[in-house]
Design an enzyme around this catalytic site. Structure first.
Site, PDB file in Angstrom:
ATOM      1  N   LYS A   1      42.320  45.303  36.877  1.00 26.20           N
ATOM      2  CA  LYS A   1      41.922  46.185  37.228  1.00 26.20           C
ATOM      3  C   LYS A   1      41.776  47.862  37.560  1.00 26.20           C
ATOM      4  O   LYS A   1      41.289  48.544  37.223  1.00 26.20           O
ATOM      5  CB  LYS A   1      41.128  45.980  38.610  1.00 26.20           C
ATOM      6  CG  LYS A   1      40.017  44.668  38.740  1.00 26.20           C
ATOM      7  CD  LYS A   1      38.711  45.176  38.526  1.00 26.20           C
ATOM      8  CE  LYS A   1      38.247  44.618  37.321  1.00 26.20           C
ATOM      9  NZ  LYS A   1      36.333  45.263  37.155  1.00 26.20           N
TER      10      LYS A   1
HETATM   11  N1  PMP Z   1      39.319  38.002  38.534  1.00 25.19           N
HETATM   12  C1  PMP Z   1      39.909  38.537  39.278  1.00 25.19           C
HETATM   13  C2  PMP Z   1      40.878  38.079  40.378  1.00 25.19           C
HETATM   14  C3  PMP Z   1      39.281  39.500  39.575  1.00 25.19           C
HETATM   15  O1  PMP Z   1      39.824  40.800  40.663  1.00 25.19           O
HETATM   16  C4  PMP Z   1      38.253  40.110  38.631  1.00 25.19           C
HETATM   17  C5  PMP Z   1      37.448  41.897  39.075  1.00 25.19           C
HETATM   18  N2  PMP Z   1      36.294  41.248  39.944  1.00 25.19           N
HETATM   19  C6  PMP Z   1      38.124  39.838  37.981  1.00 25.19           C
HETATM   20  C7  PMP Z   1      38.855  38.309  37.516  1.00 25.19           C
HETATM   21  C8  PMP Z   1      36.760  39.723  36.722  1.00 25.19           C
HETATM   22  O2  PMP Z   1      36.772  41.181  35.817  1.00 25.19           O
HETATM   23  P1  PMP Z   1      35.321  41.635  35.192  1.00 25.19           P
HETATM   24  O3  PMP Z   1      35.215  42.204  36.598  1.00 25.19           O
HETATM   25  O4  PMP Z   1      36.147  42.408  34.745  1.00 25.19           O
HETATM   26  O5  PMP Z   1      34.822  40.821  35.155  1.00 25.19           O
END
Ligand code: PMP
Length: 465
Positions: free
Chosen positions: A46
């Protein structure tokens, strides 16, 4: 300064390792790789989108010195923004939900963010939801800027220029499939856009928790408005379709039950030495399940995106008590044959009922049933009574010596019936009988059931995970 010194932690973002999952993927013909996004500053991918969103807001003048960053985050985006805010000197308010692990909230505070916890079990338009609260704060606080990762194009773009481009380079263009968790969908969308610039045939497969909505959207099904998420796999699955998620870029969306996700997460730590979070476990579980049904060959290179570090989940996924409370790992002992049968029937790939044959069934049909259901013995039933057992080894032995025997009836080659126990019989009794016999029959309320050596091995292996 000379040498290899970075200006700040923000220069250490990206270029994360790509490693082979050789142990958890043992026996697969394809290449199973993991992109370790957990190796980023702050412990998740992130930070790529957080930095890109802040840089864009600074460039366009929406964020100025002394301003306040606001985000409605499942945790990792908030942590990432808190890090960028700390380095660049902004105030940071993170509005999150009570579904997040205590470690994530503690981490946010450690980076100096202010944290507001909202209920997860309300609709996004509810004024108590973390989305609503974040929007309200952004209106009320002067000089604030709502990062709005769900609708901010800088989010997927950071993964197009970063994560996706790195995957292409690290696999020397050999990548054929990417499995990636879907939260905002920014990571998956960005990766897909980068890879499709090189080869539109590369499949990016989104992973969401069981009960998630994205798969329904992708398949064009009507999506219930009142579905409230109950999954315990953090970071993936949302209660609405984010603007930055481009489902057109995804080949499909696979839903993974919490149990598979979290047990796979534990296996990744114990077999690969990779301590990651539950969404990463969901991604690997989805990839392994896909491999089981597609049987990919050596030309297939699969990249699993491992989103965040497992240190955030020490009190949950890696805590046996929490796993037992949520019935993800089973307590040992105290089980009865009836309970074991019920548990076996609840497995996602369970055979719906007892497979049996009649004494007149031909060995050809028996052989097909053995093959199709991957069982080693089948009870022979006549008018509701078990009168014998046909065993795989005997059928095979006979057919190898006499191919014509395929036209003979089961009655000619059956062994005596398997032992039968009451549903209240203990697991110890079952295991004693299995030392002499390949399986035992259990007369449950719903009819006759069977417990085999393989069933017991599977259950014991689960207690050990
Ligand atoms: N896995 C975790 C642990 C996350 O915190 C996130 C972000 N919410 C994601 C996967 C997915 O990422 P994205 O928001 O880019 O879809």
């Amino acid at each position: 300064m000379q040498g290899q010194t970075s200006q700040s932690i923000l220069d250490a973002i990206g270029n994360t390792p790509m490693v082979r999952l050789g142990r958890i993927g043992a026996g697969l013909q394809c290449n199973l790789l993991a992109k370790l996004e957990l190796h980023n500053p702050g412990g998740s991918g992130k930070i790529r989108s957080a930095l890109a969103m802040v840089a864009e807001a600074e460039r366009t003048g929406r964020l100025r010195a002394g301003g306040t960053l606001i985000e409605a985050s499942s945790g990792n985006a908030g942590i990432a923004l808190a890090i960028v805010a700390a380095v660049r000197g902004y105030r940071c308010i993170c509005v999150t939900t009570d579904r997040q692990s205590p470690e994530k909230i503690a981490t946010l505070k450690a980076f100096g963010a202010e944290v507001i916890v909202c209920p997860a079990a309300v609709r996004p338009e509810d004024p108590r939801s973390h989305h609503s609260v974040a929007w309200r704060l952004a209106e009320e606080i002067p000089g604030s800027w709502f990062a709005h990762q769900h609708g901010n194009p800088a989010n997927p773009d950071a993964h197009r220029t970063g994560t996706g481009t790195e995957i292409w380079k690290q696999t020397a263009g050999r990548v054929t499939h990417v499995f990636c968790g879907l939260g905002t969908g920014g990571t998956a969308t960005g990766i897909a856009r980068a890879l499709h610039e090189h080869d539109p045939a590369i499949q990016v497969i989104g992973v969401e928790p069981a009960g998630g909505l994205y798969g329904e959207f992708k398949r064009g099904n009507p999506v219930p408005r009142d579905r409230i998420p109950t999954h315990l796999t953090e970071g993936i699955g949302e209660d609405m379709l984010p603007e930055v998620l481009d489902l057109e870029e995804l080949a499909e969306v696979i839903a993974v039950p919490d149990r598979d996700a979290l047990l796979t997460t534990r296996r990744l730590a114990r077999t690969e030495g990779i301590l990651c979070g539950g969404s990463s476990g969901a991604v690997v579980a989805a990839a392994l399940r896909w491999c089981q049904s597609h049987r990919p060959g050596p030309d297939t290179t699969i990249v699993c995106v491992l989103h965040d570090t497992g240190t955030r989940y020490l009190s949950r996924i890696f805590n046996d008590e929490w796993m037992k409370e949520n019935r993800f790992v089973e307590e040992r002992g105290g089980q009865t044959a009836g309970e074991l049968c019920a548990r076996k029937r609840a497995e996602p790939d369970a055979i719906p009922g007892l497979i049996s044959v009649s004494p007149h069934s031909l060995l050809l049909e028996v052989l097909e049933l053995l093959r199709q259901h991957e069982v080693s013995q089948i009870p022979v039933v006549e008018q509701g009574r078990v009168i014998g057992t046909v065993k795989e080894d005997r059928v095979v032995h006979l057919l190898i010596r006499d191919p014509e025997a395929k036209g003979r009836p089961a009655r000619d080659v059956m062994d005596p019936p398997l032992p039968e126990v009451e549903p209240g019989a203990s697991i110890e009794t079952v295991s004693d009988l299995l030392r002499e016999q390949p399986a035992v029959l259990v007369r449950t309320r719903d009819g006759l059931d069977i417990l085999t050596k393989a069933d017991l091995v599977r259950m014991i292996a689960r207690w050990a995970t």
